[in-house]
Scaffold this motif. Structure first.
Motif, PDB file in Angstrom:
ATOM      1  N   ALA A  10     -19.788  22.026   8.224  1.00  0.00           N
ATOM      2  CA  ALA A  10     -18.811  21.026   7.782  1.00  0.00           C
ATOM      3  C   ALA A  10     -17.780  20.749   8.874  1.00  0.00           C
ATOM      4  O   ALA A  10     -17.407  19.590   9.120  1.00  0.00           O
ATOM      5  N   ALA A  11     -17.314  21.804   9.524  1.00  0.00           N
ATOM      6  CA  ALA A  11     -16.366  21.615  10.625  1.00  0.00           C
ATOM      7  C   ALA A  11     -17.001  20.834  11.769  1.00  0.00           C
ATOM      8  O   ALA A  11     -16.360  19.975  12.394  1.00  0.00           O
ATOM      9  N   ALA A  12     -18.279  21.115  12.052  1.00  0.00           N
ATOM     10  CA  ALA A  12     -18.978  20.386  13.105  1.00  0.00           C
ATOM     11  C   ALA A  12     -19.127  18.911  12.743  1.00  0.00           C
ATOM     12  O   ALA A  12     -19.067  18.036  13.622  1.00  0.00           O
ATOM     13  N   GLY A  13     -19.315  18.611  11.463  1.00  0.00           N
ATOM     14  CA  GLY A  13     -19.398  17.216  11.038  1.00  0.00           C
ATOM     15  C   GLY A  13     -18.101  16.467  11.279  1.00  0.00           C
ATOM     16  O   GLY A  13     -18.095  15.325  11.753  1.00  0.00           O
ATOM     17  N   VAL A  14     -16.959  17.113  10.964  1.00  0.00           N
ATOM     18  CA  VAL A  14     -15.659  16.493  11.230  1.00  0.00           C
ATOM     19  C   VAL A  14     -15.460  16.312  12.728  1.00  0.00           C
ATOM     20  O   VAL A  14     -14.984  15.268  13.201  1.00  0.00           O
ATOM     21  N   ALA A  15     -15.829  17.339  13.507  1.00  0.00           N
ATOM     22  CA  ALA A  15     -15.647  17.271  14.954  1.00  0.00           C
ATOM     23  C   ALA A  15     -16.485  16.155  15.566  1.00  0.00           C
ATOM     24  O   ALA A  15     -16.024  15.435  16.461  1.00  0.00           O
ATOM     25  N   ALA A  16     -17.715  15.990  15.090  1.00  0.00           N
ATOM     26  CA  ALA A  16     -18.563  14.928  15.611  1.00  0.00           C
ATOM     27  C   ALA A  16     -18.068  13.554  15.177  1.00  0.00           C
ATOM     28  O   ALA A  16     -18.187  12.577  15.931  1.00  0.00           O
ATOM     29  N   ALA A  17     -17.514  13.454  13.984  1.00  0.00           N
ATOM     30  CA  ALA A  17     -17.065  12.158  13.481  1.00  0.00           C
ATOM     31  C   ALA A  17     -15.823  11.667  14.207  1.00  0.00           C
ATOM     32  O   ALA A  17     -15.721  10.481  14.551  1.00  0.00           O
ATOM     33  N   PHE A  18     -14.867  12.559  14.469  1.00  0.00           N
ATOM     34  CA  PHE A  18     -13.581  12.139  15.023  1.00  0.00           C
ATOM     35  C   PHE A  18     -13.327  12.680  16.423  1.00  0.00           C
ATOM     36  O   PHE A  18     -12.265  12.406  16.990  1.00  0.00           O
ATOM     37  N   GLY A  19     -14.259  13.452  16.978  1.00  0.00           N
ATOM     38  CA  GLY A  19     -13.975  14.075  18.261  1.00  0.00           C
ATOM     39  C   GLY A  19     -12.843  15.062  18.168  1.00  0.00           C
ATOM     40  O   GLY A  19     -12.036  15.186  19.094  1.00  0.00           O
ATOM     41  N   ALA A  20     -12.771  15.782  17.050  1.00  0.00           N
ATOM     42  CA  ALA A  20     -11.628  16.668  16.774  1.00  0.00           C
ATOM     43  C   ALA A  20     -12.137  18.054  16.373  1.00  0.00           C
ATOM     44  O   ALA A  20     -12.213  18.369  15.182  1.00  0.00           O
ATOM     45  N   PRO A  21     -12.493  18.906  17.353  1.00  0.00           N
ATOM     46  CA  PRO A  21     -13.013  20.238  16.994  1.00  0.00           C
ATOM     47  C   PRO A  21     -11.985  21.128  16.308  1.00  0.00           C
ATOM     48  O   PRO A  21     -12.321  21.856  15.378  1.00  0.00           O
ATOM     49  N   ILE A  22     -10.730  21.075  16.734  1.00  0.00           N
ATOM     50  CA  ILE A  22      -9.701  21.899  16.085  1.00  0.00           C
ATOM     51  C   ILE A  22      -9.430  21.366  14.680  1.00  0.00           C
ATOM     52  O   ILE A  22      -9.271  22.137  13.726  1.00  0.00           O
TER      53      ILE A  22
ATOM     54  N   VAL B 144      -4.525   8.990  -0.265  1.00  0.00           N
ATOM     55  CA  VAL B 144      -5.796   8.976  -0.987  1.00  0.00           C
ATOM     56  C   VAL B 144      -6.427  10.367  -1.043  1.00  0.00           C
ATOM     57  O   VAL B 144      -6.806  10.852  -2.109  1.00  0.00           O
ATOM     58  N   VAL B 145      -6.542  11.037   0.122  1.00  0.00           N
ATOM     59  CA  VAL B 145      -7.269  12.312   0.165  1.00  0.00           C
ATOM     60  C   VAL B 145      -6.351  13.520   0.031  1.00  0.00           C
ATOM     61  O   VAL B 145      -6.821  14.623  -0.259  1.00  0.00           O
ATOM     62  N   ARG B 146      -5.045  13.373   0.292  1.00  0.00           N
ATOM     63  CA  ARG B 146      -4.030  14.437   0.137  1.00  0.00           C
ATOM     64  C   ARG B 146      -4.282  15.637   1.044  1.00  0.00           C
ATOM     65  O   ARG B 146      -4.084  16.783   0.636  1.00  0.00           O
ATOM     66  N   MET B 147      -4.742  15.400   2.243  1.00  0.00           N
ATOM     67  CA  MET B 147      -4.865  16.468   3.223  1.00  0.00           C
ATOM     68  C   MET B 147      -3.654  16.416   4.151  1.00  0.00           C
ATOM     69  O   MET B 147      -3.131  15.340   4.438  1.00  0.00           O
ATOM     70  N   THR B 148      -3.227  17.559   4.638  1.00  0.00           N
ATOM     71  CA  THR B 148      -2.033  17.593   5.478  1.00  0.00           C
ATOM     72  C   THR B 148      -2.331  18.191   6.851  1.00  0.00           C
ATOM     73  O   THR B 148      -2.336  17.484   7.857  1.00  0.00           O
ATOM     74  N   ILE B 149      -2.599  19.480   6.902  1.00  0.00           N
ATOM     75  CA  ILE B 149      -2.733  20.171   8.191  1.00  0.00           C
ATOM     76  C   ILE B 149      -3.904  19.613   8.985  1.00  0.00           C
ATOM     77  O   ILE B 149      -3.760  19.177  10.135  1.00  0.00           O
ATOM     78  N   SER B 150      -5.076  19.628   8.390  1.00  0.00           N
ATOM     79  CA  SER B 150      -6.269  19.200   9.114  1.00  0.00           C
ATOM     80  C   SER B 150      -6.199  17.729   9.484  1.00  0.00           C
ATOM     81  O   SER B 150      -6.592  17.339  10.597  1.00  0.00           O
ATOM     82  N   LEU B 151      -5.706  16.886   8.584  1.00  0.00           N
ATOM     83  CA  LEU B 151      -5.653  15.456   8.874  1.00  0.00           C
ATOM     84  C   LEU B 151      -4.652  15.159   9.993  1.00  0.00           C
ATOM     85  O   LEU B 151      -4.881  14.271  10.822  1.00  0.00           O
ATOM     86  N   THR B 152      -3.560  15.895  10.040  1.00  0.00           N
ATOM     87  CA  THR B 152      -2.607  15.726  11.139  1.00  0.00           C
ATOM     88  C   THR B 152      -3.268  16.014  12.477  1.00  0.00           C
ATOM     89  O   THR B 152      -3.164  15.230  13.432  1.00  0.00           O
ATOM     90  N   VAL B 153      -3.966  17.133  12.556  1.00  0.00           N
ATOM     91  CA  VAL B 153      -4.601  17.508  13.824  1.00  0.00           C
ATOM     92  C   VAL B 153      -5.744  16.549  14.160  1.00  0.00           C
ATOM     93  O   VAL B 153      -5.950  16.199  15.332  1.00  0.00           O
ATOM     94  N   ILE B 154      -6.499  16.099  13.161  1.00  0.00           N
ATOM     95  CA  ILE B 154      -7.586  15.148  13.409  1.00  0.00           C
ATOM     96  C   ILE B 154      -7.053  13.863  14.022  1.00  0.00           C
ATOM     97  O   ILE B 154      -7.604  13.345  15.010  1.00  0.00           O
ATOM     98  N   LEU B 155      -5.961  13.337  13.471  1.00  0.00           N
ATOM     99  CA  LEU B 155      -5.394  12.094  13.996  1.00  0.00           C
ATOM    100  C   LEU B 155      -4.788  12.295  15.381  1.00  0.00           C
ATOM    101  O   LEU B 155      -4.878  11.413  16.238  1.00  0.00           O
ATOM    102  N   ILE B 156      -4.168  13.444  15.619  1.00  0.00           N
ATOM    103  CA  ILE B 156      -3.616  13.711  16.950  1.00  0.00           C
ATOM    104  C   ILE B 156      -4.738  13.805  17.979  1.00  0.00           C
ATOM    105  O   ILE B 156      -4.644  13.233  19.081  1.00  0.00           O
TER     106      ILE B 156
END
Length: 847
Positions: A224-236, A511-523
């Protein structure tokens, strides 16, 4: 003494020591306070080489999961681009020709032909595997939380998901491919370490590692983490997403492996995409499927700043509005989902396909008509933001090349067509980086239309993600705010791209109510660390605002499915309840030695995943032991088990200068009280005896029955361990049993590898042909049960029960009293918020 056959003896009131020591079992020696000396005993040594090999294999598997997830993302991205370019190339040339000839209806029919065909194929794939519908994030969240959703991590689900999202995105629906990437990565993580698939039964490898649910959950977390990393280029960000949204059990070693997997996925996708698009293999320039580009003020505008301290006030207000919009989106989508559950899903499957085609039809018509009629001609910007690197140059070229000039004169562009008649990623880049202005009316109309159509689309029977539609919808909202501040308030220093980004974060967070992970993904997606503070503040405000009205979209869909999802912690007022208030007292159990007919009856009449192994407390056990071999075996096992526990408690009480309680203390007390009778009766037998209250004469080879009385159902049962349904089925399939005329030692023994051979899909008891087995044969389950599972006392606070259950990833938690008797069992259902609230109301009513 004759009893010692002439050997030297010494007798006392406590023991008799002869030259030839009487042979006793280790349990008997323990309860008598003696130790058994074994000469030349070799202590077992841990096989460190095997442990290192296991760890090395785990790292290699994690790397392979990341690489495969990156390749899946590459496949989806390549064909989505191919089909989208084909569609828009044909339609755009047709529109340009027909705008002069007056045949725009023909262009609309061409666009409908492409979109309806692609959506129809996506719907057919969902008919093949219904679990492939939607983004898959709620299902993955449930799986990582400890709930097994049928078919969620199968190979067929992966194929239908990947091909389905490819067609649904190319079909022009307001969906994204980034959400399904998370599900796809989870399937890769679950299936790759097994080296087998139920869809490919003939392909099997002898791979003895990772045959447990905990290992599988760890790999699904990495996928699941690899899917997020591949989608947004955000491994952390992917690692934090897996931690925040999924796994209930986490450790430091897992963190490293998940991060390594995410890095592998990111750089695998980056390597191939950079090589394919730029032709320079080895230059990592495209980190993810969705790239936001570099946010940079124009060199000609000296007053421009990405953001200032004064802008934080606007960002907070945008966070509040984003939370309100997200709560509205979730409320409308929940109502649509309930309507579908009542009126669409019960009908034939063809109705779901027709609904998908209807959504596609309406979306296509709205996009076409809005682009042709509602757009305004805006002046193109003369300045362009061209960076020094080839990636920023590519972003600028994408922004400029995606401008649509439908019905507009030279040096102008159609702002509505530019947003609607492009892939969603290109539209996001337009809102982030286009220097040209978008009309406030156009942005408002685009936001309203996109908001409603995206809300309607999420939930239809196609693979669909929600990240990109939410980002695009929020970016339009943010760009609208920037236009209003610039044009009507006169704040010329603000950068429109920043407000578009903050608007995207506000709406997506609402909509999704994520905080920590979504902040880092967008950064990580923006590659701009200075955006950390405004993004974090906006997401926090959006989440707090939205939580005031309802839950996040994924939690809403989990609740609609009725999945018993456990939150991170319970409410404070729940500590007024105890384990005895929430446990299930009506138990279905097995005995240490049980007949096959009883086991088959239990397995076929219940759906429980595990069963307590118990023995009954009887007052006339001597008589039973003489008459029935099966009952005798159970009573002997209970006594040997109590002997072991009594010995351990006796040593512990001596060292702590305290005394064991209840059943174990009674056994020791009876030994002291019977010193005067030591010459008449065997000392060990006195210590084994206990005065029980008579209970109904029920035999251990009888299955638990619903016709039992309350006295029969709740009689004291000594708890010895837990055995899983899969283990019982495996024992029956392999014929592990013994006859009543034989000793239990004659029963065949299975190794751990043999017990786990059918993992993860054990045979169903209803599909087995057990006619060859004698129903009167006996199964000894004690070698295969878990003799020391986690247990709690009936007086344990609910918060302690909840924390133990969730952090250790349990599915069953026996409630055992002080004398070792099981009085109930706690399952996931007993810890859901709804169940706890109901029990708390009952508690208040009884006060």
């Amino acid at each position: 003494m004759a009893g010692c056959r002439g050997s030297l003896c010494c007798c006392c009131r406590w023991c008799c020591c002869c030259g030839e020591r009487e042979t006793r079992t280790p349990e008997e020696l323990t309860i008598l306070g003696e130790t058994q000396e074994e000469e030349d005993e070799i202590l077992p040594r841990k096989d460190y080489e095997k442990g290192r090999r296991y760890e090395a294999v785990k790292w290699m598997v994690v790397f392979a999961i990341g690489v495969c997830t990156g390749l899946v993302g590459l496949f989806v991205d390549f064909f989505v681009r191919l089909f989208t370019q084909l569609k828009f190339g044909v339609v755009q040339s047709s529109v340009e020709e027909c705008s002069q000839k007056g045949c725009l209806a023909l262009s609309l029919l061409e666009l409908l032909g492409f979109n309806l065909t692609f959506v129809f194929l996506a719907s057919l794939l969902v008919l093949i595997e219904p679990v492939a519908a939607g983004s898959g994030i709620p299902e993955v969240k449930c799986y990582l939380n400890g709930v097994k959703v049928p078919g969620i991590v199968r190979l067929r689900t992966l194929l239908c998901k990947v091909l389905g999202v490819l067609f649904s995105v190319a079909g022009g629906l307001f969906v994204g491919k980034e959400g399904p990437m998370i599900h796809s990565g989870s399937v890769v993580g679950a299936g790759l370490p097994q080296f087998q698939s139920i869809s490919l039964r003939k392909i099997q490898f002898n791979f003895p590692y990772f045959r447990s649910d905990r290992d599988k959950r760890d790999f699904v977390s990495a996928g699941a983490a690899a899917g997020v990393a591949a989608a947004f280029g955000a491994p952390i960000g992917g690692t934090l997403f897996s931690l925040e949204e999924g796994s209930s059990f986490w450790n430091q070693g897992l963190t490293w492996k998940v991060l390594f997997c995410s890095m592998s996925a990111t750089f695998t996708l980056n390597f191939f995409r950079s090589g394919i698009q730029f032709g320079s293999w080895g230059s990592f320039q495209l980190p993810g499927l969705l790239n936001f580009g570099e946010f940079k003020c124009s060199d000609s505008d000296k007053k421009c700043h990405l953001w200032t301290a004064m802008d934080l006030g606007f960002f907070v207000v945008m966070g509040v509005i984003g939370g309100l919009l997200g709560a509205t989106f979730n409320c409308l989508n929940k109502r649509l989902a309930k309507y579908r559950m009542r009126n669409v899903h019960p009908k034939p499957k063809l109705v779901r396909v027709l609904e998908s085609l209807l959504v596609s039809l309406v979306t296509t018509v709205v996009v076409f008509v809005a682009s042709m009629v509602l757009g305004e001609c805006r002046q193109m910007s003369s300045s362009s933001q061209i960076g020094n690197d080839s990636f920023q140059l590519q972003v600028t070229e994408d922004v400029n090349s995606s401008i649509k000039t439908f019905f507009c004169p030279n040096d102008t562009y159609n702002d509505m067509a530019t947003l609607f008649f492009n892939p969603q990623e290109s539209a996001i880049l337009q809102l982030f980086h286009q220097d040209g202005t978008f009309s406030p009316v156009t942005l408002a109309l685009f936001f309203i239309l996109y908001f409603l159509l995206a809300c309607w689309t999420y939930g239809v029977s196609v693979p669909s993600g929600l990240f990109v539609p939410s980002l695009l919808c929020g970016a339009a909202f943010g760009r609208l705010v920037a236009n209003v501040l610039k044009s009507y308030i006169g704040l010329g220093h603000i950068y429109s791209g920043t407000f578009a980004l903050i608007g995207a974060a506000a709406f997506l967070g609402g909509v999704v109510r994520m905080t920590i992970s979504l902040t880092v993904i967008l950064i990580e997606s923006t590659n701009e660390i200075t955006y950390g503070l405004p993004i974090m503040v906006t997401l926090m405000v959006a989440k707090w605002t939205g939580d005031f009205f309802n839950k996040g979209i994924y939690d809403i869909h989990v609740g609609l499915r009725g999945v018993p999802l456990l939150e991170w912690e319970t409410e404070v007022e729940m500590d007024k309840l105890r384990a005895s208030d929430i446990m299930e007292p009506n138990l279905t159990y097995v005995y240490p030695h049980t007949r096959i007919q009883s086991l088959v009856s239990i397995l076929r009449t219940t759906v429980h995943h595990a069963f307590p192994v118990v023995t009954e407390n009887r007052g006339n056990e001597k008589e039973f032991m003489k008459g029935n071999q099966l009952i005798s075996n159970n009573i002997k096992f209970k006594k040997s088990s109590i002997l072991t526990r009594a010995g351990e408690q006796r040593k512990r009480s001596q060292s702590m200068k305290s005394y064991p309680s209840s059943e174990l203390r009674n056994m020791c007390d009876e030994h002291i009280a019977s010193e005067e009778q030591a010459e008449k009766e065997d000392l060990l037998q006195q210590m084994l005896e206990r005065r029980y209250t008579p209970y109904p004469n029920l035999y251990p080879d009888q299955s638990p029955s619903e016709d039992w009385t309350m006295e029969e159902r709740f009689r004291p049962l000594t708890f010895h361990g837990l055995i899983l349904r899969s283990q019982l089925v495996t024992l029956l399939v392999r014929g592990v049993c013994y006859s009543e005329s034989q000793s239990s030692a004659s029963q065949p023994r299975l190794s751990y590898a043999e017990m786990a051979e059918d993992y993860p899909r054990y045979p169903d008891i209803h599909d087995l042909d057990l006619t060859l087995l004698n129903p009167r044969m006996i199964v000894d389950v004690t070698p295969y049960m878990n003799p020391s599972p986690f247990t709690v006392s009936p007086n344990t606070h609910v918060s302690q029960v909840f924390n133990l259950f969730r952090t250790m990833g349990l599915r069953h938690l026996p409630v055992v009293n002080a004398v070792g008797e099981i009085v109930g069992i706690v399952t996931r259902h007993n810890l859901t918020s709804e169940f706890l609230q109901a029990r708390l109301r009952q508690h208040y009513q009884t006060i």
